[in-house]
Motif scaffolding. Sequence first.
Motif, PDB file in Angstrom:
ATOM      1  N   LEU A 123       0.828  -1.197   0.000  1.00 54.20           N
ATOM      2  CA  LEU A 123       0.000   0.000   0.000  1.00 54.20           C
ATOM      3  C   LEU A 123       0.870   1.258   0.000  1.00 54.20           C
ATOM      4  O   LEU A 123       1.853   1.351   0.743  1.00 54.20           O
ATOM      5  N   GLY A 124       0.519   2.213  -0.852  1.00 55.35           N
ATOM      6  CA  GLY A 124       1.206   3.490  -0.883  1.00 55.35           C
ATOM      7  C   GLY A 124       2.394   3.568  -1.810  1.00 55.35           C
ATOM      8  O   GLY A 124       2.972   4.646  -1.975  1.00 55.35           O
ATOM      9  N   GLU A 166      -6.641   0.200  -0.552  1.00 54.09           N
ATOM     10  CA  GLU A 166      -6.074   0.997  -1.647  1.00 54.09           C
ATOM     11  C   GLU A 166      -7.034   2.088  -2.089  1.00 54.09           C
ATOM     12  O   GLU A 166      -6.620   3.209  -2.402  1.00 54.09           O
ATOM     13  N   GLU A 178      -6.876   4.857   0.440  1.00 55.57           N
ATOM     14  CA  GLU A 178      -5.642   5.613   0.276  1.00 55.57           C
ATOM     15  C   GLU A 178      -5.733   6.549  -0.926  1.00 55.57           C
ATOM     16  O   GLU A 178      -5.304   7.709  -0.868  1.00 55.57           O
TER      17      GLU A 178
END
Length: 442
Positions: A139-140, A185, A188
């Motif tokens: 993630l990210g 996701e 985010e």
Amino acid sequence: MARKYHIETFGCQMNVHDSERMAGLLEQAGFEATESPADADLVVINTCSVREHAEDKLYTRLGELRVQAAETGHDPVVAVAGCVAQQEGENLLKRSPGVADVIIGTQAIRRLPMLVEQAAVDRRPVVALEPYDDVSWPLGVTRRSDPVKAYVTIIEGCNEFCSFCVVPYTRGHERMRPKADILAEVREAAAGGRREIQLLGQIVNHYEAPDEDACDFTGLLEAVHEIPGVQRIRFASPHPRHVTPRFLTAMFALPKVCRHLHLPVQSGSTRVLEDMRRRYSRESYLDLVATIRERMPDVALSTDMIVGFPGETARDFDDTMSLVERVRFQSIFSFKYSARPNTLADKRMADDVGEEEKTRRIVALQALQRVIQGELNDALVGRQVDVLIDAASRRRETELSGRTSQNVVVNLPGPAEWIGRTVTVQVERAGPHSVWGQVVAA
């Protein structure tokens, strides 16, 4: 100084998203992006093998990089990724020796920085084509290229094995991402200002959550719909045979789900559809369209169409033309058939429609679609539509561009600060590919 990378992307939305992922991985490894391949220490070519001459385009580009290196004395590391890399493997090195340093398959992109370093240390090409069932993603890490929209993959691979399609051979069998990973996701992306979420998968509506037995694609849509900050939800590409009444009910009931459905048909002839192994008929497709429009009269449909498939007769093509006239798609992605390696059609069917006839048919199909699309756009003149502005206009510095829920492109005057905002536009004129209007409420 940080090393620089440059990524060139060909193909579908999934390839674009793969490039976003590779960019994030490289930046995490200390690289910086550059728009110029001449300045890059690493050039990544992310390839697509779905369309004709994809391999030839790649070899041409590799040749250009070789010439560039000879002329400038700057010799970057070259990585070939994507479907052609998976399809051709070490044959790329044989046909174009001394150019590619890394050949990385569709399921191995998480290893890109490591493979680049390995090629530099070993001073010889590295090939990584191994299949991986793990479709998780940190993630990210993804470096998103669009400030308004976010691609989110929910399925990798395909189990359909349509006779013309190379995807099962280049992207592997169907693997589902966990629902929890997908929603994390999306959260985010929404927190980062992305107002539109585009869920991706070869057969996106065949999704079944591996971490929640009761969650199918409809359940996933409902969960994404609840995430704060998300204004619009799109998805690509669904398969007609996996469109269920439950899905249609949810699509109608969820206001964030766009009133646009990409529904690939490929041919208007039942006989050709059988040879394509599409598992539906002309009649069942038209019945599905009627059901969709009965439940959602405002929905816009788009599709994919192949002309000149092996054995396609003039009558078969007439069936395609009549289906297009009857359905009146908002847009069509149309292609001349070309044999793809490893597919059933390539192995067992003669490519017996001549190139001249394929060209005649696709010209006729595209001419018909231009008329239909122009008429659908003309019908918007005088109406007010909600537009999510996603970019500055490519043609005029003082204009912006966005899309309606039905995926119609709308051009309008306005400041760059409006990008990412949803505005109400009065449509004043229309063309075959887009409409133009003025903002009445911002």
